[in-house]
Scaffold this active site. Structure first.
Site, PDB file in Angstrom:
ATOM      1  N   ARG A 235     -12.650 138.182  37.228  1.00  7.16           N
ATOM      2  CA  ARG A 235     -11.885 138.333  36.778  1.00  7.16           C
ATOM      3  C   ARG A 235     -11.663 139.735  36.300  1.00  7.16           C
ATOM      4  O   ARG A 235     -12.680 139.884  36.278  1.00  7.16           O
ATOM      5  CB  ARG A 235     -12.085 137.306  35.836  1.00  7.16           C
ATOM      6  CG  ARG A 235     -13.067 137.787  34.571  1.00  7.16           C
ATOM      7  CD  ARG A 235     -12.269 138.212  33.793  1.00  7.16           C
ATOM      8  NE  ARG A 235     -13.696 138.490  32.440  1.00  7.16           N
ATOM      9  CZ  ARG A 235     -14.330 139.339  32.067  1.00  7.16           C
ATOM     10  NH1 ARG A 235     -14.091 140.514  33.105  1.00  7.16           N
ATOM     11  NH2 ARG A 235     -15.621 139.407  31.896  1.00  7.16           N
TER      12      ARG A 235
ATOM     13  N   GLU B  80     -10.887 142.464  24.112  1.00 12.60           N
ATOM     14  CA  GLU B  80     -12.892 142.236  24.118  1.00 12.60           C
ATOM     15  C   GLU B  80     -12.949 141.423  23.331  1.00 12.60           C
ATOM     16  O   GLU B  80     -12.696 142.186  21.764  1.00 12.60           O
ATOM     17  CB  GLU B  80     -12.752 143.677  24.732  1.00 12.60           C
ATOM     18  CG  GLU B  80     -13.190 144.093  25.786  1.00 12.60           C
ATOM     19  CD  GLU B  80     -13.203 142.851  27.469  1.00 12.60           C
ATOM     20  OE1 GLU B  80     -13.401 142.098  27.639  1.00 12.60           O
ATOM     21  OE2 GLU B  80     -12.302 143.538  27.894  1.00 12.60           O
ATOM     22  N   HIS B  81     -14.250 141.027  23.373  1.00 14.51           N
ATOM     23  CA  HIS B  81     -15.273 140.917  22.813  1.00 14.51           C
ATOM     24  C   HIS B  81     -14.620 139.109  21.698  1.00 14.51           C
ATOM     25  O   HIS B  81     -15.121 140.206  20.288  1.00 14.51           O
ATOM     26  CB  HIS B  81     -15.732 141.666  22.144  1.00 14.51           C
ATOM     27  CG  HIS B  81     -17.149 141.982  22.884  1.00 14.51           C
ATOM     28  ND1 HIS B  81     -18.687 141.839  22.560  1.00 14.51           N
ATOM     29  CD2 HIS B  81     -16.936 143.319  23.718  1.00 14.51           C
ATOM     30  CE1 HIS B  81     -19.243 142.728  23.894  1.00 14.51           C
ATOM     31  NE2 HIS B  81     -17.668 143.060  24.393  1.00 14.51           N
TER      32      HIS B  81
ATOM     33  N   SER C 204     -19.385 138.917  37.779  1.00 13.35           N
ATOM     34  CA  SER C 204     -19.580 138.015  39.351  1.00 13.35           C
ATOM     35  C   SER C 204     -20.220 137.024  39.057  1.00 13.35           C
ATOM     36  O   SER C 204     -20.787 136.014  39.974  1.00 13.35           O
ATOM     37  CB  SER C 204     -20.700 139.426  39.984  1.00 13.35           C
ATOM     38  OG  SER C 204     -21.755 140.265  39.373  1.00 13.35           O
TER      39      SER C 204
ATOM     40  N   ASP D 103     -14.685 133.780  30.704  1.00 20.03           N
ATOM     41  CA  ASP D 103     -14.670 133.494  32.303  1.00 20.03           C
ATOM     42  C   ASP D 103     -14.815 132.561  32.932  1.00 20.03           C
ATOM     43  O   ASP D 103     -13.521 132.554  33.985  1.00 20.03           O
ATOM     44  CB  ASP D 103     -16.152 134.967  31.925  1.00 20.03           C
ATOM     45  CG  ASP D 103     -16.122 136.019  31.907  1.00 20.03           C
ATOM     46  OD1 ASP D 103     -14.973 136.630  31.390  1.00 20.03           O
ATOM     47  OD2 ASP D 103     -17.458 136.981  31.329  1.00 20.03           O
TER      48      ASP D 103
HETATM   49  P1  NG1 Z   1     -18.543 139.820  31.465  1.00 14.93           P
HETATM   50  O1  NG1 Z   1     -17.974 141.215  31.598  1.00 14.93           O
HETATM   51  O2  NG1 Z   1     -18.325 139.324  32.553  1.00 14.93           O
HETATM   52  O3  NG1 Z   1     -20.001 140.766  31.136  1.00 14.93           O
HETATM   53  C1  NG1 Z   1     -18.645 139.665  28.782  1.00 14.93           C
HETATM   54  C2  NG1 Z   1     -19.087 137.087  28.623  1.00 14.93           C
HETATM   55  C3  NG1 Z   1     -17.553 137.564  27.855  1.00 14.93           C
HETATM   56  C4  NG1 Z   1     -16.506 138.075  27.305  1.00 14.93           C
HETATM   57  C5  NG1 Z   1     -16.869 139.402  27.576  1.00 14.93           C
HETATM   58  C6  NG1 Z   1     -16.399 140.582  26.466  1.00 14.93           C
HETATM   59  C7  NG1 Z   1     -20.122 136.339  28.764  1.00 14.93           C
HETATM   60  C8  NG1 Z   1     -19.993 135.051  30.909  1.00 14.93           C
HETATM   61  N1  NG1 Z   1     -19.076 137.245  29.311  1.00 14.93           N
HETATM   62  O4  NG1 Z   1     -18.027 139.326  30.444  1.00 14.93           O
HETATM   63  O5  NG1 Z   1     -17.549 136.016  27.132  1.00 14.93           O
HETATM   64  O6  NG1 Z   1     -17.261 138.127  25.876  1.00 14.93           O
HETATM   65  O7  NG1 Z   1     -18.233 139.813  27.624  1.00 14.93           O
HETATM   66  O8  NG1 Z   1     -15.032 140.289  26.142  1.00 14.93           O
HETATM   67  O9  NG1 Z   1     -21.137 135.988  28.686  1.00 14.93           O
END
Ligand code: NG1
Length: 453
Positions: free
Chosen positions: A30, A36-37, A133, A181
């Site tokens: 995705r 974000e966050h 991923s 995600d």
């Molecule tokens: P990614 O970019 O996949 O590491 C992480 C968190 C999301 C979200 C984003 C920031 C996991 C699995 N994924 O995503 O839930 O907090 O950072 O927006 O912890």
């Protein structure tokens, strides 16, 4: 080599010559367009499932052994037993994502037999790039294990229930992330972004622009969530827990002694139902302008520092300069507003407005939330000079990718400028540069492709 059904099934046969016929499933990566966050605070986000995925060929076993093989030799073979208590492998080991899914489903279904499976994995989502991923691997393993358990999606568990369960289950690997995600991977739809609300999980599909492209550019700075990187990521969710407590304290003083705020989103979506302006005012009153230490927070909450440390903050390391509660909170408020504005821009077919929100989002991530890095900042500056309508870091940050909104007539100039000014100037080898541009299209949710059972 391109990933085809035949390649997957042949790969599975070569890895497990004695196994029976394999089934196949895929789970997309995705790109988070904006928001974000926010997810771990229960605030809405706007990601899109993409046409890059993890593919899994799987077959059941008579015993309880799980055997994992990956087409990419960088991921070492891993075998483990499926039992009532599966121990995680060392931090950062890729099999932990598969274990997380199995542990999560075992806790939900309490199966009579802890079934084994032979799993062969391939995929085209670059890892450590902020394109999920790892959650795609969690979801793909989930589909495989559901099938091996004889459970049917929607009949035995809905996609919404599964997404909620997996958001929790993935914390097994040590991250304290939210549920964005797993939700977009399980509920994404082609030609649409997903407006996701949490607690309870709700997904609305919003059509994406038909002519403007979302181009993902990899900074080539790896951002695997292991070691120090995992700590930097977790600092966000853990600081927000402190923030929640401090804001709850202020809200009790301002509104009602018995008020409970379980997560930041409750300010808007709970019984308080504040407007953005009211929330901003409350937060400004609750948080000091300068950075504070744990001692200040403990005093504000009227709790000994020691209790605070045990109370869900065991993993929290106080940053050298203290906690920047005010700026962290400001990002939550302004990003929440931008997500809503961006959704409206999609609905109104307004790429300019959407792009502007993306730029603002990036600088808020960089300056207020502090999850960017010099390379991502340089890419966003370059994208702007190259005529992108919008650009921002995407995913957890500290490296990984940017997502850029580019008008069709600007695509050539955009790519050429990024190539020259970011990649060549930083001395990246040509092979890496070629794989760093990922024009992504929206894709459908994770599903079975071939099912033997
Ligand atoms: P990614 O970019 O996949 O590491 C992480 C968190 C999301 C979200 C984003 C920031 C996991 C699995 N994924 O995503 O839930 O907090 O950072 O927006 O912890």
């Amino acid at each position: 080599m391109t990933i085809t059904l035949d390649n997957m099934l042949n790969g599975h046969r070569a890895a497990f010559p004695d196994a029976g016929p394999a089934s196949l499933c895929r789970a997309p990566g995705r790109v988070n367009l904006i928001g974000e966050h926010l997810d771990y605070n229960g605030l809405p986000v706007l990601p899109m499932a993409i046409d890059r995925a993890i593919y899994l060929a799987f077959s059941p076993r008579e015993d309880n052994l799980i055997q994992l093989r990956n087409q990419d030799r960088a991921f070492a073979p891993a075998d483990f037993r499926n039992t009532a208590a599966i121990e995680p492998s060392q931090r950062g080991a890729w099999e932990n994502y598969c274990k997380a899914a199995i542990v999560g489903l075992n806790a939900h279904f309490h199966p009579e037999r802890y079934a084994g499976m032979d799993l062969y994995v391939d995929g085209d989502i670059p890892s450590g790039a902020g394109l999920s991923s790892s959650s795609a691997l969690v979801v793909a393993t989930t589909l495989a294990y559901l099938s091996v358990l004889g459970k049917k999606m929607e009949q035995d568990i809905t996609r919404l229930e599964l997404a909620t369960l997996l958001a929790e289950a993935e914390q097994y690997v040590g991250t304290r992330g939210g549920g964005m995600d797993q939700a977009v991977i399980l509920l994404g739809r082609r030609n649409h972004a997903c407006m996701i609300h949490f607690f309870p999980l709700r997904v609305t599909h919003v059509p994406v622009f038909s002519d403007h492209a979302f181009v993902v550019c990899n900074s080539l700075v790896k951002a695997h969530k292991t070691g120090a990187m995992l700590e930097r990521y977790n600092e966000g969710p853990l600081t927000c827990r402190l923030l929640r407590a401090v804001i709850e304290q202020q809200a009790r003083e301002d509104y009602d002694d018995d008020l409970r705020i379980d997560r930041l989103a409750d300010l808007w979506y709970g019984p308080l139902g504040l407007t953005h302006e009211e929330a901003a005012y409350l937060i400004e009153r609750a948080t000091p302008d300068e950075a504070v230490g744990l001692a200040w927070i403990a005093q504000r909450l009227g709790a000994p520092e020691e209790t605070l440390r045990q109370d869900g903050f065991k993993e929290l390391v106080e940053p050298p300069g203290g906690f920047l509660l005010r700026t962290r909170a400001r990002h939550q408020i302004t990003e929440h507003q931008r997500v809503e504005a961006a959704r409206d821009c999609l609905l109104a077919d307004d790429p300019e407005g959407f792009g502007a929100a993306m730029y603002h989002s990036h600088w808020s991530c960089a300056e207020d939330y502090r999850v960017s890095c010099p390379e991502l900042d340089a890419m966003v500056h370059t994208a702007q000079a190259a005529g992108a309508m919008g650009a921002r870091m995407t995913g957890a940050g500290f490296g990984g990718c940017t997502v850029n909104l580019v008008a069709p007539e600007q695509l050539g100039r955009f790519q050429e400028t990024m190539h020259r000014q970011y990649y060549q100037n930083n001395g990246f080898p040509l092979d890496d540069i070629d794989s760093a541009f990922l024009p992504v299209r929206s894709a459908d949710w994770a599903d079975y492709m071939v099912q033997e059972r």
